[in-house]
Design an enzyme around this catalytic site. Structure first.
Site, PDB file in Angstrom:
ATOM      1  N   ASP A 442      12.255  -3.188   7.783  1.00  0.00           N
ATOM      2  CA  ASP A 442      11.524  -2.418   6.773  1.00  0.00           C
ATOM      3  C   ASP A 442      10.889  -3.413   5.809  1.00  0.00           C
ATOM      4  O   ASP A 442      11.580  -4.070   5.028  1.00  0.00           O
ATOM      5  CB  ASP A 442      12.504  -1.491   6.050  1.00  0.00           C
ATOM      6  CG  ASP A 442      11.829  -0.538   5.076  1.00  0.00           C
ATOM      7  OD1 ASP A 442      10.720  -0.858   4.602  1.00  0.00           O
ATOM      8  OD2 ASP A 442      12.422   0.510   4.763  1.00  0.00           O
ATOM      9  N   HIS A 443       9.569  -3.496   5.860  1.00  0.00           N
ATOM     10  CA  HIS A 443       8.862  -4.521   5.079  1.00  0.00           C
ATOM     11  C   HIS A 443       8.872  -4.234   3.579  1.00  0.00           C
ATOM     12  O   HIS A 443       8.491  -5.085   2.775  1.00  0.00           O
ATOM     13  CB  HIS A 443       7.413  -4.639   5.578  1.00  0.00           C
ATOM     14  CG  HIS A 443       6.810  -5.991   5.371  1.00  0.00           C
ATOM     15  ND1 HIS A 443       7.407  -6.998   4.644  1.00  0.00           N
ATOM     16  CD2 HIS A 443       5.634  -6.512   5.808  1.00  0.00           C
ATOM     17  CE1 HIS A 443       6.644  -8.065   4.632  1.00  0.00           C
ATOM     18  NE2 HIS A 443       5.557  -7.801   5.332  1.00  0.00           N
ATOM     19  N   ARG A 444       9.328  -3.060   3.181  1.00  0.00           N
ATOM     20  CA  ARG A 444       9.432  -2.777   1.741  1.00  0.00           C
ATOM     21  C   ARG A 444      10.546  -3.598   1.111  1.00  0.00           C
ATOM     22  O   ARG A 444      10.499  -3.899  -0.088  1.00  0.00           O
ATOM     23  CB  ARG A 444       9.702  -1.283   1.513  1.00  0.00           C
ATOM     24  CG  ARG A 444       8.566  -0.360   1.931  1.00  0.00           C
ATOM     25  CD  ARG A 444       8.966   1.095   1.799  1.00  0.00           C
ATOM     26  NE  ARG A 444      10.135   1.410   2.618  1.00  0.00           N
ATOM     27  CZ  ARG A 444      10.747   2.592   2.599  1.00  0.00           C
ATOM     28  NH1 ARG A 444      10.311   3.557   1.795  1.00  0.00           N
ATOM     29  NH2 ARG A 444      11.794   2.808   3.377  1.00  0.00           N
TER      30      ARG A 444
END
Length: 472
Positions: A442-444
């Site tokens: 999850d790039h967040r």
């Protein structure tokens, strides 16, 4: 005097299930806590025990029916069973239901490997209970309408709707209760969740005259989820067949759609030299056999991943978008994808960092067997922090597994082989066993550099198993 047995709550967040088998028939005598029904929920087949005793006068459900929580399952009259349930202990066994002969699970998958693998969700946008108009065309091929409680029984009047395909309103019991308290007709509420699921916020907004949220994606800070695509008429092109989705497949559709629409995912790839890893596995396999287990690469990788999660805590966390906080977990639970005849199941190995490889091999073997036999309980598939999906036993040089929120990452394992690797000391190529790995994240929360470091550490632990004792 007759009494009704209604389908009780069978797990958190479970509103409906599909009847796998009915274990009693009209005329049978049932006792309290006797299993009367096998129900397939989203992720497991569970036996439902009776809360009443007596003689079965009517069975309201049949195999294949989709049944809502609170629906009437049996009508039971006072009889030998009721007398037995109240101190009349002379009850002989003639009227007892012979439920022992019912097979609670499906045929086990004979594939000896721990067989983890991803199965894709249907690509043609199969319709769900809350699908757009047009679903009615398939009524003759659709599964039976769910049995729901009626107003006369004193049950929730909002539990059904003739206006909706399948007769079900996608809302949890707590939401239905809130709707009754606020005087809201759930049939008039547009749900903002996945596949139109109605939340408490939707009910409050409707009661106050406010618009509901944009959709499932909004809850996680993403774009709204796309509506289900209405299929064209395929009949001009040839013969077709419609098959009802299993509970597992329905769950896959919901969770994968939610994940894809809410999580910005990136996949990073690397290759580990697994020569020593495989040599150790073969060397210590007899030790595992003494414990009745098989020391598989997946079992060993669970130990590697558990150590990596301790070293890289961002991969053992979840994002709370509503509170704008990151939740770091002090425990390490690892889910393992298991491919079964009924769909993908992900049992969870709890406290994996506190167990040795032999213990992990034993537990993984037991969980995989239960998954194939559909004997996993809902609790055995909850609480995972990170997942491992191993397709190496099937094939492929690489793949991008999908993150399943609230997890923030998942490890993919592909098929390895013998490849020539340059040895600088010998100044020549030597044959080495390789293991292709990938991590989707999850790039967040996780940046590319951190993902590269995480996967490189996993590769190093595979290449130098002593690293687990040195740094893990």
């Amino acid at each position: 005097m007759s009494s009704e047995f209604k389908l009780p709550e069978v797990g958190e967040g479970i509103d409906t299930g599909t009847v796998v088998s009915v274990l009693v028939a009209v005329g049978d005598t049932v006792e309290v806590d006797q299993s009367v029904l096998e129900l397939e929920t989203d992720k497991a087949v569970v036996e439902v025990p009776s809360s009443v005793a007596g003689t079965v006068e009517k069975v309201h459900v049949a195999e294949g029916d989709e049944v809502a929580i609170g629906s009437v399952v049996l009508t039971v009259g006072e009889g030998d069973g009721a007398a037995a349930a109240t101190d009349d202990a002379d009850g002989d066994a003639d009227g007892a239901a012979d439920a022992d002969d019912a097979d609670a699970g499906a045929d086990a998958d004979d594939g000896g490997d721990d067989g983890a693998g991803e199965r894709p969700a249907p690509s043609d946008g199969a319709k769900q209970d809350s699908a757009a108009p047009g679903a009615g065309d398939a009524d003759r091929n659709a599964p039976k309408r769910a049995s729901v409680p009626s107003d006369a029984s004193g049950s929730d009047p909002d539990a059904s709707s003739e206006d909706l395909p399948g007769g079900l309103i996608p809302a949890a019991p707590s939401v239905r209760r809130l709707a009754r308290e606020r005087g809201v007709d759930l049939r008039a509420v547009r749900g903002s969740g996945i596949l139109g699921r109605i939340s408490a916020e939707d009910v409050e907004a409707f009661a106050d005259g406010r618009p509901t949220r944009a959709g499932a994606g909004a809850a996680a800070g993403g774009a709204p989820a796309a509506a289900a695509v209405e299929l064209p008429d395929f009949s001009p092109f040839g013969e077709t067949e419609r098959v009802a989705m299993s509970g597992v497949r329905k769950a896959t559709v919901r969770t994968m759609a939610a994940a894809w629409s809410t999580v910005p995912m990136v996949t990073h790839f690397d290759v580990a030299d697994a020569t020593e890893f495989e040599a150790l596995r073969k060397r210590f396999q007899p030790w595992a056999e003494q414990e009745g287990a098989k020391l598989t690469p997946t079992a060993m990788l669970i130990k590697v991943v558990a150590s990596a999660l301790r070293k890289f805590p961002d991969f053992n966390a979840s994002i709370d978008v509503a509170a704008q906080e990151i939740v770091y977990k002090r425990y390490v639970n690892v889910g393992v994808a298991v491919d079964t005849d009924h769909g993908l199941l992900v049992p969870v190995v709890r406290n994996a960092d506190e167990k040795n490889m032999i213990d992990l091999a034993v537990e993984l073997g037991e969980l995989a067997a239960k998954a194939r036999d559909r004997k996993l309980s809902p609790d055995e598939m909850r609480g995972g922090n990170f997942s491992v999906s191993n397709l190496g036993g099937i094939g492929g040089t690489g793949f991008t597994p999908i993150v399943n929120p609230p997890d923030v990452a998942i490890l993919g394992v592909s098929r390895g082989g013998i490849e020539p690797v340059w040895d600088p000391e010998q100044e020549t190529f030597v044959p080495r066993r390789t293991m292709p790995l990938s991590v989707t994240y999850d790039h967040r929360l996780i940046d590319g550099a951190m993902a590269a470091r995480f996967l490189r550490w996993v590769c190093r632990a595979v290449e130098e198993p002593f690293l687990l004792a040195l740094e893990g």
